[in-house]
Design a protein around this motif. Structure first.
Motif, PDB file in Angstrom:
ATOM      1  N   LYS A   1       0.830  -1.213   0.000  1.00 50.63           N
ATOM      2  CA  LYS A   1       0.000   0.000   0.000  1.00 50.63           C
ATOM      3  C   LYS A   1       0.861   1.259   0.000  1.00 50.63           C
ATOM      4  O   LYS A   1       2.065   1.202   0.238  1.00 50.63           O
ATOM      5  CB  LYS A   1      -0.843   0.013   1.269  1.00 50.63           C
ATOM      6  CG  LYS A   1      -1.867  -1.103   1.388  1.00 50.63           C
ATOM      7  CD  LYS A   1      -2.750  -0.835   2.611  1.00 50.63           C
ATOM      8  CE  LYS A   1      -3.974  -1.714   2.637  1.00 50.63           C
ATOM      9  NZ  LYS A   1      -3.686  -3.060   3.170  1.00 50.63           N
TER      10      LYS A   1
ATOM     11  N   SER B   1      -7.241  -1.228  14.691  1.00 51.38           N
ATOM     12  CA  SER B   1      -5.859  -1.309  14.204  1.00 51.38           C
ATOM     13  C   SER B   1      -5.328  -2.722  14.424  1.00 51.38           C
ATOM     14  O   SER B   1      -5.377  -3.256  15.527  1.00 51.38           O
ATOM     15  CB  SER B   1      -4.994  -0.292  14.963  1.00 51.38           C
ATOM     16  OG  SER B   1      -3.641  -0.498  14.638  1.00 51.38           O
TER      17      SER B   1
ATOM     18  N   HIS C   1      -2.155  -3.871  13.701  1.00 50.99           N
ATOM     19  CA  HIS C   1      -0.736  -4.051  14.013  1.00 50.99           C
ATOM     20  C   HIS C   1      -0.245  -3.255  15.218  1.00 50.99           C
ATOM     21  O   HIS C   1       0.873  -3.488  15.682  1.00 50.99           O
ATOM     22  CB  HIS C   1       0.107  -3.635  12.799  1.00 50.99           C
ATOM     23  CG  HIS C   1      -0.273  -4.327  11.532  1.00 50.99           C
ATOM     24  ND1 HIS C   1      -0.011  -5.665  11.314  1.00 50.99           N
ATOM     25  CD2 HIS C   1      -0.908  -3.893  10.412  1.00 50.99           C
ATOM     26  CE1 HIS C   1      -0.461  -6.007  10.116  1.00 50.99           C
ATOM     27  NE2 HIS C   1      -1.019  -4.959   9.548  1.00 50.99           N
TER      28      HIS C   1
ATOM     29  N   LYS D   1       6.339   1.267  16.317  1.00 53.99           N
ATOM     30  CA  LYS D   1       5.475   2.442  16.472  1.00 53.99           C
ATOM     31  C   LYS D   1       5.614   2.924  17.907  1.00 53.99           C
ATOM     32  O   LYS D   1       5.705   2.103  18.827  1.00 53.99           O
ATOM     33  CB  LYS D   1       4.001   2.045  16.237  1.00 53.99           C
ATOM     34  CG  LYS D   1       3.564   2.089  14.793  1.00 53.99           C
ATOM     35  CD  LYS D   1       2.217   1.427  14.612  1.00 53.99           C
ATOM     36  CE  LYS D   1       1.071   2.394  14.791  1.00 53.99           C
ATOM     37  NZ  LYS D   1      -0.187   1.819  14.184  1.00 53.99           N
TER      38      LYS D   1
HETATM   39  N1  BYC Z   1      -3.185   4.623   4.216  1.00 48.41           N
HETATM   40  O1  BYC Z   1      -2.994  -1.904  11.890  1.00 48.41           O
HETATM   41  P1  BYC Z   1      -2.914  -0.559  11.302  1.00 48.41           P
HETATM   42  C1  BYC Z   1       4.112  10.922   3.410  1.00 48.41           C
HETATM   43  C2  BYC Z   1      -3.369   0.089   6.613  1.00 48.41           C
HETATM   44  S1  BYC Z   1       3.014  10.752   4.687  1.00 48.41           S
HETATM   45  C3  BYC Z   1      -3.056   3.384   3.704  1.00 48.41           C
HETATM   46  O2  BYC Z   1      -3.214   0.579  12.200  1.00 48.41           O
HETATM   47  P2  BYC Z   1      -0.112   0.188  11.112  1.00 48.41           P
HETATM   48  C4  BYC Z   1       4.148  12.195   2.671  1.00 48.41           C
HETATM   49  C5  BYC Z   1      -2.197  -0.618   7.259  1.00 48.41           C
HETATM   50  O3  BYC Z   1      -1.067  -0.658   6.398  1.00 48.41           O
HETATM   51  C6  BYC Z   1       2.391   9.107   4.740  1.00 48.41           C
HETATM   52  N2  BYC Z   1      -3.083   2.261   4.457  1.00 48.41           N
HETATM   53  O4  BYC Z   1      -1.479  -0.386  10.577  1.00 48.41           O
HETATM   54  C7  BYC Z   1       3.621  13.356   3.176  1.00 48.41           C
HETATM   55  C8  BYC Z   1      -2.795  -1.974   7.528  1.00 48.41           C
HETATM   56  O5  BYC Z   1      -2.904  -2.719   6.324  1.00 48.41           O
HETATM   57  P3  BYC Z   1      -1.998  -4.029   6.002  1.00 48.41           P
HETATM   58  C9  BYC Z   1       3.352   8.012   4.989  1.00 48.41           C
HETATM   59  C10 BYC Z   1      -3.235   2.425   5.788  1.00 48.41           C
HETATM   60  O6  BYC Z   1       0.931  -0.076  10.076  1.00 48.41           O
HETATM   61  C11 BYC Z   1       3.619  14.495   2.414  1.00 48.41           C
HETATM   62  C12 BYC Z   1      -4.229  -1.654   7.897  1.00 48.41           C
HETATM   63  O7  BYC Z   1      -4.506  -0.396   7.302  1.00 48.41           O
HETATM   64  N3  BYC Z   1       3.693   7.866   6.371  1.00 48.41           N
HETATM   65  O8  BYC Z   1       4.775   9.979   3.107  1.00 48.41           O
HETATM   66  O9  BYC Z   1       0.165  -0.287  12.497  1.00 48.41           O
HETATM   67  C13 BYC Z   1       4.130  14.518   1.131  1.00 48.41           C
HETATM   68  C14 BYC Z   1      -4.481  -1.607   9.399  1.00 48.41           C
HETATM   69  O10 BYC Z   1      -3.871  -0.448  10.015  1.00 48.41           O
HETATM   70  C15 BYC Z   1      -3.347   3.682   6.377  1.00 48.41           C
HETATM   71  C16 BYC Z   1       3.893   6.650   6.911  1.00 48.41           C
HETATM   72  O11 BYC Z   1       3.763   5.644   6.252  1.00 48.41           O
HETATM   73  C17 BYC Z   1      -3.321   4.817   5.542  1.00 48.41           C
HETATM   74  N4  BYC Z   1      -3.465   6.063   6.010  1.00 48.41           N
HETATM   75  O12 BYC Z   1      -0.378   1.770  11.222  1.00 48.41           O
HETATM   76  C18 BYC Z   1       4.675  13.344   0.611  1.00 48.41           C
HETATM   77  C19 BYC Z   1       4.321   6.638   8.353  1.00 48.41           C
HETATM   78  N5  BYC Z   1      -3.482   3.521   7.709  1.00 48.41           N
HETATM   79  O13 BYC Z   1      -0.590  -3.492   5.795  1.00 48.41           O
HETATM   80  C20 BYC Z   1       4.710  12.179   1.379  1.00 48.41           C
HETATM   81  C21 BYC Z   1       4.734   5.285   8.830  1.00 48.41           C
HETATM   82  C22 BYC Z   1      -3.458   2.209   7.932  1.00 48.41           C
HETATM   83  O14 BYC Z   1      -2.097  -4.925   7.178  1.00 48.41           O
HETATM   84  N6  BYC Z   1       3.615   4.379   8.968  1.00 48.41           N
HETATM   85  N7  BYC Z   1      -3.329   1.536   6.778  1.00 48.41           N
HETATM   86  O15 BYC Z   1      -2.590  -4.581   4.742  1.00 48.41           O
HETATM   87  C23 BYC Z   1       2.880   4.260  10.102  1.00 48.41           C
HETATM   88  O16 BYC Z   1       3.095   4.978  11.067  1.00 48.41           O
HETATM   89  C24 BYC Z   1       1.814   3.199  10.146  1.00 48.41           C
HETATM   90  O17 BYC Z   1       2.071   2.269   9.126  1.00 48.41           O
HETATM   91  C25 BYC Z   1       0.364   3.757  10.023  1.00 48.41           C
HETATM   92  C26 BYC Z   1      -0.605   2.545  10.072  1.00 48.41           C
HETATM   93  C27 BYC Z   1       0.049   4.674  11.198  1.00 48.41           C
HETATM   94  C28 BYC Z   1       0.153   4.488   8.724  1.00 48.41           C
END
Ligand code: BYC
Length: 330
Positions: free
Chosen positions: A122, A221, A223, A233
């Motif tokens: 994703k 959520s 994960h 996280k």
């Molecule tokens: N969009 O168990 P959960 C940037 C998925 S900013 C899509 O809570 P997790 C930028 C999740 O993957 C953005 N999918 O998951 C800014 C999981 O699905 P799978 C990037 C989402 O991982 C400006 C399912 O929903 N930042 O880049 O514990 C200009 C269940 O969710 C979303 C990051 O990636 C979403 N919004 O928590 C240019 C920050 N939310 O994989 C660029 C790092 C949830 O099981 N990532 N899902 O199929 C994180 O902090 C965490 O991965 C999240 C989600 C908070 C996003």
């Protein structure tokens, strides 16, 4: 132990009793605040979770260039054009640091790219919304980069060394991005009535999608619990969403704009705002590929991959020639 205190949200956390001696020793390192480096032993689940999160994050940076890239040729002044161009280039750089961090876990950038292009991985839901007017460049910088910073500042302390180091640099650049967005909003909100209406319209359209960036509510959520136990996280999705609302509402007030939420109200008891949940049905539809721009975004990335094939082939042929020359000389 921190890991045992984590409240189970969605899927639970592996209990101490179920851990192998290696898992328990690993958890002790995490609980002691040690950084995990690529060559250290790690549970397979930790490795997979990191690849999923860092890969998704990298893809978001790359796909995130599309909605803003859309406005580079139409920026209202040369200065705005140069600033936007620099910001979009920064996002490409962020993607590269993050792909680099994920590669240390044993997956190649090509493999991650293939997984993005065929839908197995994703990218952030926010980039499936269109940028319709110049004011959207302000709203994206202010709200989208603002939400990204809220999420990413704690990730500077995440347990995996390469990810945490990448986040330090990324956060510095994101602060500039957010300020340039707020600056556009200020100009528009303090401009003509028509410009102010454009700024309000952009806020109306980007408010709830920005709240969705933090992921589903804690109860849904999947994960969070295990990711927090492993310090991948540092906060739950709802904690960060609340912090974002508390920080952003006074900024909207300063701009003289109205957050599009009838239920928004200061709650003195909790020391934060009460606010409406985003439309979670819409969120999950966007994740399934049914958002306004999912098809366009993936088509653009697929076309970029296909059109870049000759460059990749040329570079590989050049590297092969160099290698052959070096071998012949030895
Ligand atoms: N969009 O168990 P959960 C940037 C998925 S900013 C899509 O809570 P997790 C930028 C999740 O993957 C953005 N999918 O998951 C800014 C999981 O699905 P799978 C990037 C989402 O991982 C400006 C399912 O929903 N930042 O880049 O514990 C200009 C269940 O969710 C979303 C990051 O990636 C979403 N919004 O928590 C240019 C920050 N939310 O994989 C660029 C790092 C949830 O099981 N990532 N899902 O199929 C994180 O902090 C965490 O991965 C999240 C989600 C908070 C996003």
């Amino acid at each position: 132990m921190y890991a045992q205190m984590v409240k189970s949200t969605g899927k639970g956390v592996m209990s101490r009793a179920d851990m192998s001696p290696e898992d328990a020793a690993f958890q002790d390192r995490i609980d002691a605040g040690e950084k995990i480096e690529p060559k250290d032993w790690m549970p397979e689940g930790y490795r997979k979770t990191l690849i999923r999160q860092i890969g998704q994050h990298a893809h978001s940076e790359i796909v995130g260039q599309l909605p803003e890239g859309n406005w580079i040729t139409r920026a209202p002044t040369l200065e705005r054009k140069a600033i936007l161009l620099a910001k979009v280039q920064d996002e490409a750089g962020h993607g590269l640091y993050l792909y680099g961090a994920a590669e240390t876990l044993g997956i190649s950038r090509d493999e991650m790219t293939r997984m993005l292009l065929d839908g197995r991985m994703k990218y952030s839901s926010i980039f499936n919304y269109p940028t319709l007017t110049w004011a959207d460049m302000g709203a994206v910088g202010w709200l989208v980069d603002g939400a990204a910073i809220m999420n990413q500042v704690p990730l500077q302390r995440t347990s995996f060394g390469p990810y945490s180091r990448a986040m330090i640099r990324i956060c510095k650049e994101e602060s500039f991005h957010q300020r340039q967005g707020f600056d556009i909003m200020m100009k528009m909100a303090k401009g003509t009535p028509q410009q102010k209406a454009m700024a309000q319209d952009a806020l109306n359209r980007f408010w709830f999608p920005s709240l969705m960036m933090f992921g589903p509510s804690d109860k849904d959520s999947v994960h969070s619990a295990q990711s927090m136990a492993w310090r991948i996280k540092m906060n739950t999705n709802d904690e960060l969403r609340q912090k974002f609302v508390d920080q952003t509402v006074p900024q909207a007030d300063y701009l003289g704009l109205r957050v599009p939420d009838e239920n928004l109200k200061w709650n003195a008891d909790k020391g934060g705002y009460d606010f409406s949940e985003p439309d979670w049905e819409e969120f999950f539809e966007v994740l399934k590929g049914n958002g306004p721009c999912n098809v366009d975004r993936l088509a653009a990335r697929n076309a970029a991959w296909d059109n870049g094939a000759w460059v990749r082939d040329g570079l590989m042929a050049h590297a092969e020639k160099k290698r052959a020359r070096k071998t012949a000389a030895e």
